[in-house]
Design a protein around this motif. Structure first.
Motif, PDB file in Angstrom:
ATOM      1  N   ARG A 194       0.821  -1.214   0.000  1.00 58.53           N
ATOM      2  CA  ARG A 194       0.000   0.000   0.000  1.00 58.53           C
ATOM      3  C   ARG A 194       0.853   1.262   0.000  1.00 58.53           C
ATOM      4  O   ARG A 194       1.904   1.328   0.645  1.00 58.53           O
ATOM      5  CB  ARG A 194      -0.921   0.004   1.213  1.00 58.53           C
ATOM      6  CG  ARG A 194      -1.928  -1.127   1.221  1.00 58.53           C
ATOM      7  CD  ARG A 194      -2.973  -0.931   2.291  1.00 58.53           C
ATOM      8  NE  ARG A 194      -3.806   0.241   2.029  1.00 58.53           N
ATOM      9  CZ  ARG A 194      -4.720   0.716   2.865  1.00 58.53           C
ATOM     10  NH1 ARG A 194      -4.906   0.117   4.033  1.00 58.53           N
ATOM     11  NH2 ARG A 194      -5.452   1.764   2.558  1.00 58.53           N
ATOM     12  N   LEU A 196      -0.005   5.160   0.960  1.00 58.86           N
ATOM     13  CA  LEU A 196      -0.987   6.084   1.516  1.00 58.86           C
ATOM     14  C   LEU A 196      -0.492   7.499   1.280  1.00 58.86           C
ATOM     15  O   LEU A 196       0.589   7.881   1.759  1.00 58.86           O
ATOM     16  CB  LEU A 196      -1.182   5.831   3.016  1.00 58.86           C
ATOM     17  CG  LEU A 196      -1.526   4.397   3.423  1.00 58.86           C
ATOM     18  CD1 LEU A 196      -1.743   4.312   4.926  1.00 58.86           C
ATOM     19  CD2 LEU A 196      -2.749   3.899   2.684  1.00 58.86           C
ATOM     20  N   LEU A 248      -5.298   6.861   9.372  1.00 59.20           N
ATOM     21  CA  LEU A 248      -4.107   6.021   9.478  1.00 59.20           C
ATOM     22  C   LEU A 248      -4.172   5.142  10.726  1.00 59.20           C
ATOM     23  O   LEU A 248      -3.853   3.940  10.661  1.00 59.20           O
ATOM     24  CB  LEU A 248      -2.854   6.891   9.508  1.00 59.20           C
ATOM     25  CG  LEU A 248      -1.531   6.137   9.555  1.00 59.20           C
ATOM     26  CD1 LEU A 248      -1.363   5.240   8.342  1.00 59.20           C
ATOM     27  CD2 LEU A 248      -0.363   7.113   9.660  1.00 59.20           C
ATOM     28  N   GLU A 251      -6.615   2.271  10.072  1.00 59.81           N
ATOM     29  CA  GLU A 251      -6.068   1.252   9.179  1.00 59.81           C
ATOM     30  C   GLU A 251      -5.049   0.371   9.897  1.00 59.81           C
ATOM     31  O   GLU A 251      -5.003  -0.840   9.706  1.00 59.81           O
ATOM     32  CB  GLU A 251      -5.420   1.908   7.951  1.00 59.81           C
ATOM     33  CG  GLU A 251      -6.406   2.557   7.000  1.00 59.81           C
ATOM     34  CD  GLU A 251      -7.379   1.547   6.422  1.00 59.81           C
ATOM     35  OE1 GLU A 251      -6.958   0.769   5.545  1.00 59.81           O
ATOM     36  OE2 GLU A 251      -8.541   1.529   6.849  1.00 59.81           O
ATOM     37  N   ALA A 252      -4.230   0.990  10.747  1.00 63.01           N
ATOM     38  CA  ALA A 252      -3.252   0.221  11.510  1.00 63.01           C
ATOM     39  C   ALA A 252      -3.954  -0.711  12.493  1.00 63.01           C
ATOM     40  O   ALA A 252      -3.585  -1.891  12.617  1.00 63.01           O
ATOM     41  CB  ALA A 252      -2.304   1.162  12.250  1.00 63.01           C
ATOM     42  N   ARG A 256      -4.470  -3.522   8.370  1.00 65.27           N
ATOM     43  CA  ARG A 256      -4.395  -3.380   6.909  1.00 65.27           C
ATOM     44  C   ARG A 256      -3.095  -2.720   6.431  1.00 65.27           C
ATOM     45  O   ARG A 256      -2.960  -2.377   5.251  1.00 65.27           O
ATOM     46  CB  ARG A 256      -5.612  -2.608   6.410  1.00 65.27           C
ATOM     47  CG  ARG A 256      -6.909  -3.412   6.493  1.00 65.27           C
ATOM     48  CD  ARG A 256      -8.051  -2.736   5.769  1.00 65.27           C
ATOM     49  NE  ARG A 256      -8.586  -1.619   6.510  1.00 65.27           N
ATOM     50  CZ  ARG A 256      -9.615  -1.690   7.342  1.00 65.27           C
ATOM     51  NH1 ARG A 256     -10.214  -2.866   7.552  1.00 65.27           N
ATOM     52  NH2 ARG A 256     -10.061  -0.626   7.975  1.00 65.27           N
ATOM     53  N   LEU A 257      -2.131  -2.560   7.319  1.00 62.51           N
ATOM     54  CA  LEU A 257      -0.816  -2.034   6.957  1.00 62.51           C
ATOM     55  C   LEU A 257       0.227  -3.104   7.276  1.00 62.51           C
ATOM     56  O   LEU A 257       0.020  -3.943   8.146  1.00 62.51           O
ATOM     57  CB  LEU A 257      -0.502  -0.765   7.745  1.00 62.51           C
ATOM     58  CG  LEU A 257      -1.569   0.336   7.741  1.00 62.51           C
ATOM     59  CD1 LEU A 257      -1.095   1.521   8.565  1.00 62.51           C
ATOM     60  CD2 LEU A 257      -1.896   0.777   6.321  1.00 62.51           C
ATOM     61  N   ASP A 258       1.355  -3.069   6.568  1.00 64.49           N
ATOM     62  CA  ASP A 258       2.417  -4.020   6.866  1.00 64.49           C
ATOM     63  C   ASP A 258       3.769  -3.370   6.631  1.00 64.49           C
ATOM     64  O   ASP A 258       3.860  -2.153   6.398  1.00 64.49           O
ATOM     65  CB  ASP A 258       2.256  -5.311   6.056  1.00 64.49           C
ATOM     66  CG  ASP A 258       2.317  -5.096   4.545  1.00 64.49           C
ATOM     67  OD1 ASP A 258       2.945  -4.122   4.100  1.00 64.49           O
ATOM     68  OD2 ASP A 258       1.742  -5.918   3.799  1.00 64.49           O
ATOM     69  N   THR A 261       4.338  -1.052   3.555  1.00 63.38           N
ATOM     70  CA  THR A 261       3.519   0.148   3.372  1.00 63.38           C
ATOM     71  C   THR A 261       4.392   1.396   3.340  1.00 63.38           C
ATOM     72  O   THR A 261       5.331   1.539   4.123  1.00 63.38           O
ATOM     73  CB  THR A 261       2.501   0.270   4.519  1.00 63.38           C
ATOM     74  OG1 THR A 261       1.665  -0.890   4.530  1.00 63.38           O
ATOM     75  CG2 THR A 261       1.644   1.513   4.358  1.00 63.38           C
ATOM     76  N   VAL A 263       4.138   5.717   3.415  1.00 62.81           N
ATOM     77  CA  VAL A 263       3.267   6.822   3.820  1.00 62.81           C
ATOM     78  C   VAL A 263       3.884   8.122   3.327  1.00 62.81           C
ATOM     79  O   VAL A 263       5.042   8.432   3.652  1.00 62.81           O
ATOM     80  CB  VAL A 263       3.099   6.864   5.350  1.00 62.81           C
ATOM     81  CG1 VAL A 263       2.269   8.076   5.769  1.00 62.81           C
ATOM     82  CG2 VAL A 263       2.457   5.576   5.855  1.00 62.81           C
ATOM     83  N   VAL A 285       6.244   0.573   9.307  1.00 62.57           N
ATOM     84  CA  VAL A 285       6.062   0.660   7.858  1.00 62.57           C
ATOM     85  C   VAL A 285       7.412   0.886   7.192  1.00 62.57           C
ATOM     86  O   VAL A 285       8.410   1.193   7.849  1.00 62.57           O
ATOM     87  CB  VAL A 285       5.065   1.782   7.495  1.00 62.57           C
ATOM     88  CG1 VAL A 285       3.678   1.463   8.031  1.00 62.57           C
ATOM     89  CG2 VAL A 285       5.547   3.135   8.009  1.00 62.57           C
TER      90      VAL A 285
END
Length: 362
Positions: A194, A196, A248, A251-252, A256-258, A261, A263, A285
């Motif tokens: 992702r 963002l 944010l 989502e964390a 849904r973040l890894d 990701t 930013v 991230v």
């Protein structure tokens, strides 16, 4: 492998023999990474690539041979090898390939998971005893399908595969004492990483297009609804109206973040960028960057320190964002940001190659 999966499934279901060549390992300046694949039907149709064109001609013929015989082959091409020179490998690297007759009973499970954007891994035994060579195991979120030929090997390789899948990585693993046993290529099919992008600006729109080009699943988040429209951001997979820090954090919390990701904070407004950076810099991230002038950067750092954020976390911030390319336009700035993200991912220096010496790829 992802690039050839649909054709592989279609030909296998139709009973059409095909040869599949997969990169298993690379050294130095090899043009494609492990997991890259080329598929060749018995009728001579080719899809995919294992070297960006360097050795495709010779590998094409070997794929057709294996499609007919069913006997797998292992190949190595290096710049110092006569065979590689004849095949046209000029890049200075070395690649190992495993060529097999394409298709196996677990293939539909893999294809269904990839089509649904669910994480999955394909494990292929590319070296070892003849009875194990070419065997496959497909790993999905809840189960494993098939076998590499032994419970102990299946268990060990499954553990490695789950770690690689979490990182979105593909790699060759060796088993047995001192690596004397089978070798297994673990190919990850993780959902796209992702990107963002926070801010409803022209720079954000350009970066969204660049992120999509690099293969990211791009989300643009902007607190002001008038600036957060799909029409303004055609390169984004989704456009969200919300306060950046709130989105944010949610989502964390939802998982849904890894670690892949990235930013990018392009808001130019401390009431937006400081709270979202306070959240982002505490997350595991891959990259956190923020746009702004030197004056904005100094003010931002002061505000972040005042929040009590750990200095080590603040030091992770890429600000001002991007590499020094002399960029002026939003599109040029997007290239600058993307270049920094790539450099961070692969530990590049960002220097011009013409001014460096030694291997291009570390």
């Amino acid at each position: 492998m992802r690039d050839v999966l649909a054709d592989l499934l279609r030909w296998w279901r139709a009973g059409e023999p095909a040869g599949l060549a997969t990169v298993t390992a690379t050294w130095s300046s090899a043009p494609r990474q492990p997991g890259a694949a080329m598929l060749v039907s018995a009728g001579g149709v080719a899809v995919g690539s294992v070297s960006g064109g360097c050795v495709e001609g010779e590998v094409y013929e070997i794929c057709r041979e294996v499609a007919g015989s069913g006997h797998p082959q292992t190949l190595r091409y290096g710049v110092s090898d006569d065979d590689a020179f004849d095949a046209g490998l000029p890049c200075g690297g070395t690649i190992d390939l495993f060529v097999e007759r394409a298709g196996f009973p677990e293939l539909p499970v893999l294809a269904d998971a990839v089509a649904a954007d669910r994480p999955a891994a394909l494990l292929t035994c590319v070296a070892g005893p003849p009875e194990q060579l070419g065997r496959h195991l497909v790993l999905t979120a809840g189960a494993r399908h098939g076998s590499l030929g032994g419970d102990r090997l299946d268990d060990a390789a499954t553990g490695d595969a789950r770690e690689l899948l979490a990182a979105g990585s593909t790699a060759l693993r060796h088993y047995g004492r001192a690596g004397s046993g089978p070798s297994v290529l673990i190919t990850s099919f993780a959902p796209a990483a992702r990107m963002l992008v926070f801010g409803g600006t022209d720079h954000a729109a350009a970066l969204a297009r660049m992120g999509a080009f690099l293969g990211y699943r791009v989300t643009v988040c902007e607190a002001r609804a008038v600036f957060a429209t799909a029409r303004r951001f055609p390169g984004a997979d989704e456009v969200v109206v919300d306060w950046p820090h709130r989105y944010l954090a949610a989502e964390a919390a939802a998982g849904r973040l890894d670690a892949r990701t990235v930013v990018c904070v392009l808001t130019h407004d401390p009431k937006f960028d400081v709270p979202v950076l306070e959240v982002a810099l505490e997350l595991p991230v891959a990259y956190v960057g923020a746009m702004g002038s030197r004056r904005t950067h100094d003010d931002r750092l002061k505000r972040l320190r005042e929040t009590g954020l750990d200095p080590a976390a603040i030091a992770r911030l890429a600000s001002p964002i991007g590499l020094d390319l002399g960029a002026r336009t939003p599109e040029e700035t997007a290239v600058s940001i993307a270049a920094e993200i790539v450099a961070v991912r692969w530990h590049g220096t960002g220097a011009r190659l013409t001014g460096t010496a030694g291997p291009i790829h570390s």
